[in-house]
Design a protein around this motif. Structure first.
Motif, PDB file in Angstrom:
ATOM      1  N   ARG A  36     -34.261  -4.302   1.337  1.00 17.96           N
ATOM      2  CA  ARG A  36     -33.358  -4.069   2.548  1.00 17.96           C
ATOM      3  C   ARG A  36     -32.760  -5.541   3.037  1.00 17.96           C
ATOM      4  NH1 ARG A  36     -37.175  -1.451   7.084  1.00 17.96           N
ATOM      5  NH2 ARG A  36     -35.280  -0.744   7.809  1.00 17.96           N
ATOM      6  N   PRO A  37     -31.257  -5.028   3.516  1.00 16.92           N
ATOM      7  CA  PRO A  37     -30.423  -6.296   3.665  1.00 16.92           C
ATOM      8  C   PRO A  37     -30.739  -7.174   4.806  1.00 16.92           C
ATOM      9  CG  PRO A  37     -29.171  -4.032   4.343  1.00 16.92           C
ATOM     10  CD  PRO A  37     -30.665  -3.912   3.463  1.00 16.92           C
ATOM     11  N   THR A  38     -30.573  -8.362   4.788  1.00 15.82           N
ATOM     12  CA  THR A  38     -30.770  -9.306   5.827  1.00 15.82           C
ATOM     13  C   THR A  38     -29.773 -10.093   6.240  1.00 15.82           C
ATOM     14  OG1 THR A  38     -31.778 -11.006   4.583  1.00 15.82           O
ATOM     15  CG2 THR A  38     -33.273  -9.131   5.293  1.00 15.82           C
ATOM     16  N   GLY A  63     -19.685  -8.357   8.842  1.00 18.79           N
ATOM     17  CA  GLY A  63     -19.951  -7.757   9.942  1.00 18.79           C
ATOM     18  C   GLY A  63     -21.351  -8.171  10.481  1.00 18.79           C
ATOM     19  N   ILE A  64     -22.084  -8.155   9.786  1.00 23.14           N
ATOM     20  CA  ILE A  64     -23.761  -8.712   9.985  1.00 23.14           C
ATOM     21  C   ILE A  64     -23.501 -10.014  10.559  1.00 23.14           C
ATOM     22  CG2 ILE A  64     -25.629  -9.297   9.034  1.00 23.14           C
ATOM     23  CD1 ILE A  64     -25.435  -7.124   6.577  1.00 23.14           C
ATOM     24  N   HIS A  65     -22.751 -11.051   9.761  1.00 21.37           N
ATOM     25  CA  HIS A  65     -22.764 -12.430  10.446  1.00 21.37           C
ATOM     26  C   HIS A  65     -22.245 -12.440  11.666  1.00 21.37           C
ATOM     27  CE1 HIS A  65     -22.436 -16.703   9.390  1.00 21.37           C
ATOM     28  NE2 HIS A  65     -21.441 -16.652  10.246  1.00 21.37           N
ATOM     29  N   GLU A  66     -21.145 -11.771  11.626  1.00 23.21           N
ATOM     30  CA  GLU A  66     -20.335 -11.800  13.100  1.00 23.21           C
ATOM     31  C   GLU A  66     -21.181 -10.917  14.224  1.00 23.21           C
ATOM     32  OE1 GLU A  66     -15.806 -11.106  14.609  1.00 23.21           O
ATOM     33  OE2 GLU A  66     -16.579  -9.526  13.289  1.00 23.21           O
ATOM     34  N   LEU A  67     -21.878 -10.108  13.930  1.00 16.93           N
ATOM     35  CA  LEU A  67     -22.636  -9.303  15.169  1.00 16.93           C
ATOM     36  C   LEU A  67     -23.898 -10.444  15.332  1.00 16.93           C
ATOM     37  CD1 LEU A  67     -23.348  -6.853  16.491  1.00 16.93           C
ATOM     38  CD2 LEU A  67     -24.698  -6.093  14.345  1.00 16.93           C
ATOM     39  N   VAL A  68     -24.277 -10.946  14.722  1.00 16.33           N
ATOM     40  CA  VAL A  68     -25.447 -11.716  14.847  1.00 16.33           C
ATOM     41  C   VAL A  68     -24.768 -13.036  15.928  1.00 16.33           C
ATOM     42  CG1 VAL A  68     -27.119 -13.679  14.103  1.00 16.33           C
ATOM     43  CG2 VAL A  68     -26.839 -11.385  12.994  1.00 16.33           C
ATOM     44  N   ASN A  69     -23.750 -13.445  15.414  1.00 13.89           N
ATOM     45  CA  ASN A  69     -23.130 -14.735  16.418  1.00 13.89           C
ATOM     46  C   ASN A  69     -22.710 -13.988  17.600  1.00 13.89           C
ATOM     47  OD1 ASN A  69     -23.527 -16.234  14.125  1.00 13.89           O
ATOM     48  ND2 ASN A  69     -21.307 -16.228  13.464  1.00 13.89           N
ATOM     49  N   GLU A  70     -22.124 -12.852  17.624  1.00 10.13           N
ATOM     50  CA  GLU A  70     -21.815 -12.368  18.922  1.00 10.13           C
ATOM     51  C   GLU A  70     -22.685 -12.199  19.921  1.00 10.13           C
ATOM     52  OE1 GLU A  70     -18.821 -12.004  20.149  1.00 10.13           O
ATOM     53  OE2 GLU A  70     -17.324 -12.215  18.632  1.00 10.13           O
ATOM     54  N   SER A  71     -23.902 -11.635  19.352  1.00  9.66           N
ATOM     55  CA  SER A  71     -25.137 -11.201  20.433  1.00  9.66           C
ATOM     56  C   SER A  71     -25.561 -12.444  20.627  1.00  9.66           C
ATOM     57  CB  SER A  71     -25.958 -10.254  19.715  1.00  9.66           C
ATOM     58  OG  SER A  71     -26.635 -10.782  18.407  1.00  9.66           O
ATOM     59  N   ILE A  83     -33.458  -7.548   9.503  1.00 11.06           N
ATOM     60  CA  ILE A  83     -33.215  -6.748   8.796  1.00 11.06           C
ATOM     61  C   ILE A  83     -31.833  -5.910   9.322  1.00 11.06           C
ATOM     62  CG2 ILE A  83     -33.490  -4.259   7.813  1.00 11.06           C
ATOM     63  CD1 ILE A  83     -36.508  -5.486   7.463  1.00 11.06           C
ATOM     64  N   ALA A  84     -30.710  -5.855   8.676  1.00 14.16           N
ATOM     65  CA  ALA A  84     -29.658  -4.851   9.119  1.00 14.16           C
ATOM     66  C   ALA A  84     -29.567  -3.731   8.722  1.00 14.16           C
ATOM     67  CB  ALA A  84     -28.309  -5.835   8.550  1.00 14.16           C
ATOM     68  N   GLN A  85     -29.453  -2.622   9.577  1.00 16.39           N
ATOM     69  CA  GLN A  85     -29.387  -1.482   9.181  1.00 16.39           C
ATOM     70  C   GLN A  85     -28.605  -0.182  10.262  1.00 16.39           C
ATOM     71  OE1 GLN A  85     -33.311   0.170  10.273  1.00 16.39           O
ATOM     72  NE2 GLN A  85     -33.540  -1.889  11.595  1.00 16.39           N
ATOM     73  N   LEU A  86     -28.275   0.752   9.813  1.00 13.20           N
ATOM     74  CA  LEU A  86     -27.738   1.628  10.620  1.00 13.20           C
ATOM     75  C   LEU A  86     -28.498   2.232  11.671  1.00 13.20           C
ATOM     76  CD1 LEU A  86     -25.240   3.368   7.964  1.00 13.20           C
ATOM     77  CD2 LEU A  86     -24.909   1.360   9.581  1.00 13.20           C
ATOM     78  N   ASP A  87     -28.074   2.350  13.043  1.00 12.46           N
ATOM     79  CA  ASP A  87     -29.090   3.063  13.947  1.00 12.46           C
ATOM     80  C   ASP A  87     -28.643   4.717  13.945  1.00 12.46           C
ATOM     81  OD1 ASP A  87     -26.352   3.313  15.249  1.00 12.46           O
ATOM     82  OD2 ASP A  87     -27.013   1.982  17.033  1.00 12.46           O
ATOM     83  N   ALA A  88     -29.295   5.331  14.890  1.00  7.63           N
ATOM     84  CA  ALA A  88     -28.989   6.663  15.010  1.00  7.63           C
ATOM     85  C   ALA A  88     -27.640   7.353  15.166  1.00  7.63           C
ATOM     86  CB  ALA A  88     -29.845   7.462  16.102  1.00  7.63           C
ATOM     87  N   LEU A  89     -26.765   6.272  16.008  1.00 11.87           N
ATOM     88  CA  LEU A  89     -25.458   6.482  15.847  1.00 11.87           C
ATOM     89  C   LEU A  89     -24.246   6.203  15.009  1.00 11.87           C
ATOM     90  CD1 LEU A  89     -25.034   5.605  19.793  1.00 11.87           C
ATOM     91  CD2 LEU A  89     -25.325   7.965  18.801  1.00 11.87           C
ATOM     92  N   GLY A  90     -25.077   5.579  13.678  1.00 10.30           N
ATOM     93  CA  GLY A  90     -24.298   5.001  12.571  1.00 10.30           C
ATOM     94  C   GLY A  90     -23.643   3.674  12.961  1.00 10.30           C
ATOM     95  N   LEU A  91     -24.312   2.858  13.688  1.00 10.87           N
ATOM     96  CA  LEU A  91     -23.841   1.497  14.214  1.00 10.87           C
ATOM     97  C   LEU A  91     -24.386   0.627  13.625  1.00 10.87           C
ATOM     98  CD1 LEU A  91     -22.871   2.115  17.886  1.00 10.87           C
ATOM     99  CD2 LEU A  91     -21.280   2.363  16.096  1.00 10.87           C
ATOM    100  N   VAL A  92     -23.972  -0.534  13.240  1.00 11.33           N
ATOM    101  CA  VAL A  92     -24.841  -1.517  12.521  1.00 11.33           C
ATOM    102  C   VAL A  92     -25.600  -2.398  13.574  1.00 11.33           C
ATOM    103  CG1 VAL A  92     -24.709  -3.786  11.235  1.00 11.33           C
ATOM    104  CG2 VAL A  92     -23.051  -1.841  10.718  1.00 11.33           C
TER     105      VAL A  92
END
Length: 689
Positions: A371-373, A423-431, A340-349
């Motif tokens: 919820r978005p995945t 952004g979700i796709h790229e974040l997953v790849n980068e991490s 699941i993709a969500q915003l954390d307490a700092l407003g980051l994905v």
């Protein structure tokens, strides 16, 4: 015929192979909760109907499952008590007294599987040399076991000090239990993990006892259901070490099959490495729940002597329960398709670790998830075909995916939904690439030397992006990548690793004593393989010894060909060669400590090649099926992109990126500045510029 079934967190995968005709059948169904055996039998029934082959014609069935590890995480095992040497019953809670996050004042640790009111000190004591110092109080044991049974306790773990040297007291407890509490599951540390290190031994034995009843019930239910459908062949369970074992052994030692599901893909990668003369590979498995990587060196996966379960902090070593059992080394590096993709307490994905699983699943499944995945993002970017998910058996909803991303991410951030999906796709790849790089460099390996071998339902979708960030030169996607773990099961040999703690210096022992011990361990391994129906003359053995210089705290494993030692001098020389290869020097004038001996008995491996399903490049119609808009970061927009059928691509055929290649269980993404081709083994190979 051979059949393999792998139960994952989101999907249950099946591969049926008719070795006579070369035909295969693949099934992928949603994993069923709370009883995953329902999904197992559903997949088997569908494969039997599709192939028009009855189960009575299946000679071998191999099964891998995460049932055990899930039972520990969810605390759904048997009520379990611990019997320890008097004064040492709290060692499983004291642990090593090490903080895995030094300055975290709210540090979380997993609770022992036996709570404090079910941990008991028993009057007995054996010295480190195996001598009885205090005899076992058999009357205390008998009364205690009777009380525990009356309280509804179903399992008991027994871990006495130095029982690896002298198991007599633990064996006596098991004999008493057979008399006064015959229905009790009893696990002895001298049987489960006869090694030094009391805490790890106790933790491993507790895990085994905790799972025995549940694993036995699960396996017996499946065996009965298969028999009712006509199956009369050999039934094997995949071990965490990558070898097959009988259901008898799996029920007795469930701790050996905790990671049985994820290792199949590593075996598939290793098999490819051997047949294609590709000794170095980085296996990348991305399924519906998690993503994992593993290193293949010399055509074989790295095997570790133990691992942790139920980690409080997903990537923090020391935050879980230690299990001392051989396991193929896999690193969990990120999210799966259902994360699941969500915003954390700092407003980051943030993506994961929470997963939508198979129920309710990603929003695009239209099964109640909102919820978005990662899967929703991949669908919105055009990488997935909504009408061809699981070969068209499940239709995805792009509208539901877009709405979920808009509600939870794009709307609050004031972004275009498609940019948020990227952004979700790229974040997953980068991490994932970052974690893989650390894993490789920690072992002194260069990512540029390791092609990425990608599998799992979501692996081929993300492999190109991960490889580009990581710096891998090539991506290899096997035929049937979505069921690669099941495919790997069918290449595994039956095996068993027998171990024995032996804490003494090399000067204190004799060559005859070493020979007797190795023969004893070999006999154990051969006996275990006999329960799996492996003839004695088809069993190979090799051994090892974990050694260190006296006064050191970490072991070096020395390989022993044929599980034999010619002399103490030869053993010392082998240790020093290995030590020098690791550290560049040896330590003169220091005695060598022998810590653990091990013998691995192994049956013959099986072969499995699917390339016969493909024809040469000049023998068929074109594989192009059409075009669709796909988002590419180079233009930050959707481009009309050619789409190819995986099954129509011929051996030797090649194509330029960008492109999408679809098969029933997964989708391959080929980006800009890359070229894909089909090699002689039926794999799609993507060469990156």
């Amino acid at each position: 015929m051979r059949l393999a079934v792998d139960i994952g967190g989101t999907f249950t995968d099946l591969l049926l192979v008719d070795d006579d005709s070369g035909e295969i059948w693949i099934e992928k169904v949603l994993t069923t909760y709370p009883d995953p055996s329902e999904g197992f039998l559903n997949a088997v029934q569908k494969a039997s109907a599709a192939s028009k082959r009855p189960l009575s014609g299946v000679d071998v069935l191999v099964h891998g499952t995460t049932l055990g590890i899930n039972a520990i995480i969810e605390r759904k095992g048997s009520p379990t008590a611990l019997l320890a040497t008097e004064g040492f019953s709290d060692s499983v809670e004291l642990r090593r007294e090490q903080r895995y996050v030094m300055y975290d004042l709210l540090l979380e640790l997993p609770e022992p599987l036996a709570p404090r009111n079910l941990r008991f000190g028993i009057r007995e004591r054996v010295t480190s040399q195996g001598e009885v110092l205090v005899p076992l109080d058999t009357e205390q044991v008998a009364k205690l076991l009777s009380r525990l049974t009356a309280r509804g306790i179903e399992a008991v773990a027994v871990c006495f000090l130095h029982s690896y040297r002298n198991p007599a007291h633990e064996t006596a407890v098991a004999e008493i239990a057979r008399e006064v509490a015959p229905g009790l599951n009893v696990s002895l540390s001298s049987r489960v993990n006869p090694e030094v290190k009391e805490y790890e031994r106790a933790s491993t034995t507790l895990c085994n006892a905790y799972l025995q009843g549940r694993m036995a019930e699960y396996i017996e239910n499946i065996e009965a259901s298969l028999a009712a459908r006509g199956f009369a062949g050999a039934f094997f369970i995949m071990q965490s070490s990558g070898g097959l074992t009988s259901s008898v052994t799996a029920k007795e030692l469930p701790v050996r099959v905790l990671e049985s599901g994820p290792v199949g893909g590593m075996l598939c990668a290793a098999h490819h490495g051997r047949v294609a003369s590709a000794p170095k590979l980085l296996a990348f498995d991305m399924g519906g729940t998690t993503a994992k990587i593993g290193v293949i060196d010399g055509g074989s996966p790295l095997v570790a002597p133990g691992f942790e379960v139920d980690r409080r902090y997903r990537f923090a070593k020391g935050s879980g329960l230690p299990v001392r059992a051989p396991v193929i080394e896999l690193l969990e590096i990120g999210a799966g398709g259902g994360s699941i993709a969500q915003l954390d307490a700092l407003g980051l994905v943030k993506v994961g670790p929470e997963s939508a699983g198979s129920s309710p699943g990603p929003a695009c499944y239209n099964l109640g998830g909102t919820r978005p995945t990662v899967t929703d993002a991949d669908l919105m970017l055009g990488y997935l075909n909504p009408a061809f998910f699981l070969g068209g058996e499940m239709t995805l909803s792009p509208e539901a995916a877009e709405q979920a991303i808009l509600n939870d991410l794009a709307g609050p951030l004031g972004m275009d939904p498609r940019e948020a999906a990227w952004g979700i796709h790229e974040l997953v790849n980068e991490s994932m690439a970052s974690a893989a790089r650390v894993h490789l460099t920690d072992r002194g390996k260069d990512p540029g030397d390791y092609p990425l071998f990608a599998y799992g339902g979501a692996g081929p979708v993300h492999a190109f992006g991960v490889a580009r960030v990581l710096g891998s030169p090539q991506v290899i996607i096997p035929l049937g990548a979505g069921v690669a773990s099941a495919r790997g099961f069918l290449t595994a040999p039956a095996s068993f690793e027998a171990v024995q703690g032996w804490y003494r210096t090399i000067s204190e022992t004799t060559t005859d004593e070493i020979g007797d011990l190795l023969r004893h361990l070999e006999d154990q391994g051969r006996a275990m393989l006999a329960t799996a129906g492996i003839p004695d003359d088809r069993i190979e053995v090799h051994g090892y010894c974990a050694m260190r210089y006296e006064g050191q705290g970490h072991d070096v494993r020395v390989h022993l060909p044929g599980a034999r030692v010619e002399s103490k001098a030869a053993l010392s020389e082998a240790f020093e060669r290995r030590y020098a290869s690791l550290y560049g020097r040896t330590v003169a004038g220091r005695d060598i400590k022998l810590v653990t001996w091990g013998v691995i008995a192994q049956g013959p491996s099986s072969d499995l090649r699917l390339s016969q399903l493909l024809k040469s490049a000049d023998s068929g119609d074109g594989a192009l099926t059409g075009q669709r808009p796909v988002f590419w970061p180079e233009s930050r927009s959707c481009e009309e992109t050619p789409v190819y059928s995986r099954y129509a691509l011929r051996i030797g055929e090649s194509l330029e990126g960008p492109a999408i290649i679809e098969e029933r269980e997964s989708t391959i993404v080929v980006g800009h500045r890359a070229r894909a081709r089909v090699d002689g083994f039926g794999n799609v190979v993507i060469d990156l510029e």
